[in-house]
Design a protein around this motif. Structure first.
Motif, short mmCIF file in Angstrom:
data_model
loop_
_atom_site.label_atom_id
_atom_site.label_comp_id
_atom_site.label_asym_id
_atom_site.label_seq_id
_atom_site.Cartn_x
_atom_site.Cartn_y
_atom_site.Cartn_z
N VAL A 624 0.90 -1.14 0.11
CA VAL A 624 0.00 -0.22 0.02
C VAL A 624 0.87 1.30 -0.05
N GLY A 625 2.05 1.15 0.72
CA GLY A 625 2.93 2.34 0.72
C GLY A 625 3.76 2.65 -0.54
N ILE A 626 3.56 1.76 -1.46
CA ILE A 626 4.35 2.25 -2.96
C ILE A 626 3.41 2.97 -3.68
N ALA A 627 3.89 4.11 -3.97
CA ALA A 627 3.00 5.02 -4.78
C ALA A 627 3.09 4.86 -6.34
N ASP A 628 4.16 4.37 -6.68
CA ASP A 628 4.48 4.14 -8.19
C ASP A 628 4.88 2.77 -8.33
N LYS A 629 4.07 1.77 -8.63
CA LYS A 629 4.73 0.60 -8.75
C LYS A 629 5.41 0.18 -9.84
N ASN A 630 5.81 1.31 -10.80
CA ASN A 630 6.38 1.17 -11.97
C ASN A 630 7.83 2.25 -11.80
N ASN A 631 7.98 2.50 -10.73
CA ASN A 631 9.12 3.49 -10.44
C ASN A 631 9.27 3.49 -8.86
N LEU A 632 9.92 2.58 -8.48
CA LEU A 632 10.08 2.13 -6.99
C LEU A 632 11.10 3.24 -6.41
N THR A 633 11.00 3.77 -5.32
CA THR A 633 11.97 4.70 -4.53
C THR A 633 12.98 3.46 -3.72
N ASN A 634 13.96 4.09 -3.12
CA ASN A 634 14.93 3.40 -2.46
C ASN A 634 14.25 3.03 -1.30
N GLY A 635 13.29 3.76 -0.72
CA GLY A 635 12.49 3.55 0.50
C GLY A 635 11.51 2.12 0.21
N ASP A 636 11.06 2.12 -0.96
CA ASP A 636 9.93 1.12 -1.37
C ASP A 636 11.06 -0.17 -1.24
N ALA A 637 12.12 0.13 -1.95
CA ALA A 637 13.07 -1.28 -2.07
C ALA A 637 13.28 -1.72 -0.80
N PHE A 638 13.87 -0.77 0.26
CA PHE A 638 14.24 -1.19 1.52
C PHE A 638 12.86 -1.85 2.35
N MET A 639 11.87 -1.44 2.11
CA MET A 639 10.69 -2.12 2.71
C MET A 639 10.56 -3.35 2.43
#
Length: 654
Positions: A624-639
């Motif tokens: 749910v916290g991933i805003a753009d599933k086609n462009n992950l942020t560092n924070g998304d990847a770490f999670m």
């Protein structure tokens, strides 16, 4: 009426005169301060003192309340603390040394890495000494040296005078061997019963004690007694790398006039006793580039017109191998004159100085880390945690030095104030033993901050007081470490003898408020990212790319090799521009599955995310916290990594 006006006029004239005099006096005071600050503030008016002859005790007792091993500052502080609490102390040194102070004196490390309090004096701050954490015996010693850097003779003499002034301390230098004596106790534990000491003349004596404080740099006594430990970076899956060692070298001819020239160098910071900077000195071309290079200069001034410089980086030294240490010294001593020649040719302020030799010992930053009743974690430092049994506080940067020529090292973060528990001094498996200093029970990453000497001195002071507390209650150190009541008593004892164990008020760092903080904590704990001096280098909202994500997965696999037996490299085999393309959620899930050991036939790019969800390896909150599933942020990847490590590997970083 005219009298009234005249009276008012007279008062106004008097007021104007007073104001004018005040302005003149303030201007004169400011002018005097300006001249002093510009021309005299940085003069060294301290008097050089010869090194006092350290005398060993001639008549050893058959038994002592505590034996303290090691005359580095941590051991001296432990001995002083125990002695001042009425304990009979033997302070013993197994290295070939002629002064007290160890790393700071024999190693020439005369510039201190300090633990500053979050609250500093504001009024006339430039004229006041900074406020340090813990205080106690460290502050007592610091108030007698010259400042942020010090003359090594001054430091050694003060240590010796402090030890010599305590009738409860017997000092024994230059012994050839120290062997802890133990007996089997309940379960898998052994108990300290004494120490076998081979003296300088070759004779051996056995001295009984129920308490040993290991203040050796490498936890030599703890290791000999059977305490479990890790070495270097083993706990993050890197069993081979060794943090760089340093050999401090000396230059002579630094008068007050020369010191003023250091102030004029752009990009250099200077106070009365210290100078730092010279980042472009890294251009130095080593004669042995695989084993040695230099970084920016840390310069500590002495009282005989000499300076000590901490800049040399010597790679590949094994601090537990005497042959390797000897070779490191030889390499450093060969290179030191060449470095001095480089400085003389490239900087005017160095041109007239002369090379004056090196320190007698290497500055080694890391070796053993014991396992204790509690092991300090990155989370403790990153979140500035207090502990119910905290016996000292740290605030120095997590400074992880280079391990190879191509690795510049890392400033993980800058904490504000975190506590070190008494439990981190109490080793597993052995009763009657405490370990203080850099080898205490710290994970390798937080050790980058907790290793500094002033915090080690706070640990030593706590260990010395704990000997008295255990004596009073007839309890073991392990029993003390399980009791909140005893912890409160110990803290009270320390405060009564001058330590400051107050937790200051401060705002927690911004990174803890980020939605991906749990992922950041996991990534930092696996040494995947760093925040730099200002804690602003995490870049959690910056885009992640496939190649960088692959490097994070390899770090994860190095830390948990048995859990992640696969390879995610194949996911990038046919991908062009893996550095510039954004990482998608499907790609990340697929690479995680491959790292876990799934084959391409078992889990495809399209199926990977569903597989991870079905197995509950990725939480719904993370997705749910991933805003753009086609462009992950560092924070998304770490999670994502954090979830897999917790739900698949069973490891939680908290």
């Amino acid at each position: 009426m005219w009298r009234f006006v005249s009276l008012i006029s007279r008062k106004l004239k008097i007021t104007a005169i007073i104001a004018s005099v005040f302005i003149v006096l303030m201007s004169a005071a400011y002018g005097a301060f300006y001249i002093w600050n510009k021309n005299y503030k940085f003069n060294n008016n301290y008097v050089w003192q010869p090194l006092e002859d350290v005398q060993s005790t001639l008549n050893l007792k058959d038994s002592y309340n505590v034996i303290v091993a090691g005359t580095d500052p941590e051991g001296i502080t432990a001995a002083l603390s125990a002695a001042r609490n009425g304990m009979r102390v033997l302070l013993v040194e197994a290295r070939d040394r002629n002064m007290l102070g160890g790393l700071l004196t024999e190693g020439g490390l005369n510039t201190l890495d300090l633990n500053y309090s979050p609250e500093q004096p504001q009024l006339l701050s430039s004229l006041r000494q900074p406020d340090f954490l813990n205080k106690g015996i460290f502050q007592e010693w610091f108030d007698q040296i010259e400042g942020s850097s010090f003359d090594t003779n001054t430091a050694a003499n003060i240590f010796y005078r402090m030890v010599r002034s305590e009738p409860n301390i017997d000092l024994l230098m230059n012994v050839k061997e120290l062997v802890p004596l133990t007996e089997q106790s309940t379960g898998d534990y052994t108990t300290i019963t004494g120490m076998s000491i081979t003296k300088e003349d070759g004779t051996t004596v056995q001295i009984s004690t129920r308490s040993i404080i290991d203040a050796t740099q490498d936890a030599d006594i703890a290791a000999a007694a059977g305490v479990p430990y890790s070495i270097g970076r083993q706990d993050i899956g890197d069993g081979k790398s060794k943090m760089v060692s340093t050999l401090v070298f000396k230059l002579s001819g630094v008068t007050d006039e020369v010191w003023q020239k250091f102030r004029e160098r752009e990009g250099t910071g200077v106070d009365k006793m210290s100078a730092w900077g010279y980042g472009d000195a890294r251009k130095y071309e080593s004669s042995n580039p695989q084993h040695i290079k230099i970084r920016s200069l840390n310069i500590g001034r002495q009282n005989d017109d000499t300076i000590l410089i901490n800049t040399m980086q010597i790679f590949g030294v094994d601090p537990l191998d005497p042959i390797s240490v000897k070779k490191g010294l030889e390499i450093g001593r060969k290179e030191a004159p060449l470095i001095v020649d480089f400085l003389k040719k490239n900087y005017d302020e160095f041109a007239g100085l002369k090379y004056a030799g090196t320190a007698d010992e290497l500055y080694v930053r890391e070796s053993r880390h014991i396992y204790g009743e509690y092991r300090l974690t990155l989370a403790d430092v990153m979140e500035n945690r207090d502990h119910w049994d905290a016996i000292g506080y740290g605030s120095y940067d997590i400074d992880i030095q280079s391990t190879s020529v191509g690795n510049p090292g890392t400033i993980m973060l800058s904490p504000i104030q975190y506590g070190v528990p008494f439990r981190s001094l109490v080793p597993l498996k052995v009763d009657g033993l405490l370990v203080v200093g850099r080898a205490a029970s710290f994970d390798t990453i937080p050790h980058g901050s907790a290793r500094v000497v002033p915090l080690g001195m706070a640990e030593g002071e706590a260990a010395g007081a704990a000997v008295k507390l255990a004596y009073i209650h007839k309890e073991s150190f392990r029993e003390l470490s399980t009791s909140e009541e005893r912890a409160s008593e110990l803290r009270k004892m320390l405060e009564n003898q001058g330590m400051d164990l107050k937790v200051h008020r401060f705002e927690q760092p911004d990174y803890m408020e980020h939605k991906d903080y749990k992922g950041l904590l996991a990534a930092a704990s696996m040494y995947m990212t760093s925040g730099n001096y200002n804690n602003d280098g995490w870049e959690l909202d910056k885009g992640m790319n496939p190649e960088r994500f692959l490097s994070k997965l390899k770090r994860m696999q190095a830390m948990f090799p048995e859990a992640y037996t696969g390879s995610a490299d194949q996911a990038l085999a046919n991908m062009e521009n893996a550095v510039t393309l954004p990482l998608t959620l499907d790609q990340a899930a697929y690479m995680l599955c491959l790292a876990m050991g799934s084959s391409e036939t078992e889990t495809s790019l399209e199926q990977a995310l569903a597989h991870l969800q079905t197995q509950n390896f990725i939480s719904a909150d993370t997705l749910v916290g991933i805003a753009d599933k086609n462009n992950l942020t560092n924070g998304d990847a770490f999670m994502l990594i954090r979830d897999v490590v917790e739900y698949y590997s069973g490891v939680v970083f908290d």
